[in-house]
Every structure is written in C-alpha cells, then in structure tokens.
Enzyme design. Structure first.
Site, PDB file in Angstrom:
ATOM      1  N   CYS A 105      34.317  37.685  39.521  1.00 34.04           N
ATOM      2  CA  CYS A 105      35.274  37.273  38.486  1.00 34.04           C
ATOM      3  C   CYS A 105      36.586  36.744  39.056  1.00 34.04           C
ATOM      4  O   CYS A 105      37.372  36.130  38.333  1.00 34.04           O
ATOM      5  CB  CYS A 105      35.544  38.437  37.543  1.00 34.04           C
ATOM      6  SG  CYS A 105      34.031  39.093  36.781  1.00 34.04           S
ATOM      7  N   HIS A 112      41.829  36.838  34.161  1.00 33.73           N
ATOM      8  CA  HIS A 112      40.387  36.823  33.940  1.00 33.73           C
ATOM      9  C   HIS A 112      40.102  37.435  32.577  1.00 33.73           C
ATOM     10  O   HIS A 112      40.619  38.504  32.238  1.00 33.73           O
ATOM     11  CB  HIS A 112      39.692  37.616  35.049  1.00 33.73           C
ATOM     12  CG  HIS A 112      38.289  38.014  34.728  1.00 33.73           C
ATOM     13  ND1 HIS A 112      37.335  37.124  34.297  1.00 33.73           N
ATOM     14  CD2 HIS A 112      37.669  39.238  34.766  1.00 33.73           C
ATOM     15  CE1 HIS A 112      36.198  37.756  34.088  1.00 33.73           C
ATOM     16  NE2 HIS A 112      36.383  39.045  34.363  1.00 33.73           N
ATOM     17  N   ASN A 114      32.913  37.428  28.524  1.00 33.56           N
ATOM     18  CA  ASN A 114      33.257  37.452  29.942  1.00 33.56           C
ATOM     19  C   ASN A 114      32.298  36.524  30.686  1.00 33.56           C
ATOM     20  O   ASN A 114      31.120  36.851  30.853  1.00 33.56           O
ATOM     21  CB  ASN A 114      33.159  38.889  30.472  1.00 33.56           C
ATOM     22  CG  ASN A 114      33.506  39.004  31.944  1.00 33.56           C
ATOM     23  OD1 ASN A 114      33.563  38.020  32.667  1.00 33.56           O
ATOM     24  ND2 ASN A 114      33.737  40.227  32.390  1.00 33.56           N
TER      25      ASN A 114
END
Length: 326
Positions: A113, A250, A280
């Site tokens: 990520c 993020h 996500n």
C-alpha cells in the site's frame, strides 16, 4: 534539490461494482456495519481475464487522452503492485509491450500500500540524478484475486483499480519538495499474503495466496507511525502543516484517516481519499484519490500535497509535492 515534476495523470477502474449490499449475501455483515467501521460503500472488481497490466495500461491510456501526453520517449516504467499478472515477466514489461514503448527500462516495485509513494520517490531520484528524463509511475492492483471472500475482516475492504502519472525532467519548476521512507518488517506478520514461505516469524501461515490481516494491530501501527512520518516529511522540507493544501493518505479505512488527521490537527475536509467508491486498492488508492480531486476541480496548480502511503511490510513513505500539471 529535485529536478522533476508530475506532468500528467490518469486512472481506470473496472466496470463491475461490489456494493455492501452484495457483500451481505456473501458474509455475515451489513451495509451499516461496513460504513460505520470503514466508510466504504462499494468497490470495483476486475473481470476473470482482467489483470494488473490491463488496469495499468488503461490508466495510462486515460492519461494520454486527457493530457495529449506523449510517451514514446519514456525511458523508465515503474509499476507499483503486489498483485502482478505473473511472477515474471513484470507488469511493467507487459505495459511496455502494450504501449509499444521501445527504449525504456521496466520494473515492478512491491511496497504494497506504500508502493505509489515509493515509486514517486524512486522516479524523482532517477531523474534528479540525471539517469532518466521521463518516467511512468503506475499503481495498479487486482486485490480481488487475493481476497478470501469468506473472511469478513478482509473481503469488505479491498477493491481493484489503477492510476498513472508521468514524471518528467524540469529543472526550472521542480515539483518534489521532500520525502521520508521507512519500514518495520518485524511487524509484517500483521498483514501478509503468502507465496513460497510456509511460515512467517515462526508462525504457521493461515492461508496461502490470500491476504491475512490483523486489523487492530495495523490500525494501531498506522495511527502512530504516519503522524511521525508526516512530521519528518515536513521537517525535511522546512515547511509546516499549515503550508499543506491537501493531505492524501493511503485509503485504507476512513476511521483510520480520521484518527491520523485528528492526531496531526489537519482538517478532514482538506484530505483526499478514494475508498468510499473504490475501497482499499492498495498501491492505487493515492493516484485514484488525486485524480478524483482533479476531475472534481478541487486540485489546482500550485497546491501543495502531502502524500503518505502505508501498509504491508510494514512499509511506509511520505512525499510532499507541489502540484503543477500542464
């Protein structure tokens, strides 16, 4: 001193939507429960024959169409991904072939990520050093292919998507102001997707080829690590948080983002995220968030953005940039 800036951006998400209502039929959850704990309403899911290289290619094509960007002279392609089509060749090599770029290096970067911020840091370094002049940095993920849809703790979070930027040599108006990177590999057992290893940190792997996450520990790590990292990015630039127009973390979880903003005293209204509609998407969340703001007319040339990626590794990276896209 940086000698590069971002000159164009593009994005792509698959057509298929997986809403919270759809997930109610797969696992023991509800739309209300998911929104309350994560802020996510839906996510996009790649087709059976749609892979990271396809999302990356379409994101670049979107960028080219919107900015009339020329990529024939790109001399490096960096694809940030943890869900490559193959172990080899790299997604970057597949993208190079799809785009017909003839004289470019190609590599995949896996910082999960944090991948996109790592990729930007690397691109700026390669150009500033004089080794390269024009680099494609792409974040592309098909997270749905590594998700166990019987695991309520992970399947509600992740989606698929891609974002791409062009980073070019510009000694007159450089866009990169500072950066800061780090990793705490000893905590990697809290978020992993296994491959060859049968064990990690003397513990048995729970599931092969699927994401396993200790959400509570990752949350605790992120809300302490990211504020410290933000402080370091700002110190490296001799700037303060009041100079920042937009924070782009993020997009892991909206509650996590709210906690980080509260800790650093930054308004959530000036924070960009993509998780509500896309979930996500790992290395793709930050470019998707930025491009969403571009398309909505929020982001203006001259705005300063603090990008911060964090996740599997447990790796993290922050980049402060001056937005100036032609």
């Amino acid at each position: 001193m940086s000698k590069s800036r971002i000159t164009a951006i593009g994005s792509y998400v698959p057509e298929k939507r997986l809403t919270n209502v759809h997930l109610e039929k797969l696992v023991d959850t509800t739309d209300e429960w998911i929104i309350q704990r994560t802020g996510i309403k839906e996510r996009r899911i790649a087709g059976e024959n749609e892979f990271a290289s396809d999302l990356a290619y379409k994101a670049v094509r979107n960028m080219m169409e919107r900015y009339h960007a020329s990529i024939g002279d790109v001399d490096m392609i960096i694809v940030c991904t943890m869900t490559p089509d193959f172990k080899m060749p790299s997604v970057a090599s597949l993208v190079q072939a799809k785009l017909g770029i003839q004289n470019a290096g190609a590599l995949d970067l896996n910082a999960a990520c944090a991948g996109f911020t790592y990729g930007l840091h690397m691109a700026n370094g390669l150009i500033t050093s004089g080794l390269h002049k024009k680099i494609l940095v792409i974040g592309a993920e098909t997270m749905s292919k590594v998700i166990d849809y019987e695991d309520r703790s992970t399947c509600i979070l992740f989606g698929d998507g891609g974002g791409a930027v062009l980073v070019e040599l510009d000694e007159t108006h450089p866009g990169f102001l500072s950066s800061y990177l780090g990793s705490e590999g000893e905590k990697g057992k809290n978020l992993y997707c296994s491959n060859f290893s049968a064990s990690m940190f003397a513990e048995d792997i729970i599931k092969n080829d699927k994401i396993v996450q200790n959400g509570r520990e990752v949350y605790r790590w992120a809300v302490t690590t990211v504020p410290r990292g933000i402080k370091q990015v700002l110190e490296n630039s001799s700037m303060s948080l009041s100079d920042v127009d937009w924070f782009v973390p993020h997009s892991a979880n909206l509650r996590m983002i709210e906690s980080i903003c509260k800790k650093v005293h930054f308004p959530i209204e000036k924070t960009l995220y993509s998780l509500v509609d896309y979930g996500n998407t790992s290395s793709a969340t930050i470019p998707l968030s930025i491009d969403k703001a571009v398309l909505e007319g929020k982001l203006k040339n001259g705005d300063k953005m603090l990008l911060y990626g964090f996740g599997g590794g447990l790796a993290h990276a922050g980049v402060l940039i001056n937005w100036s896209v032609s």
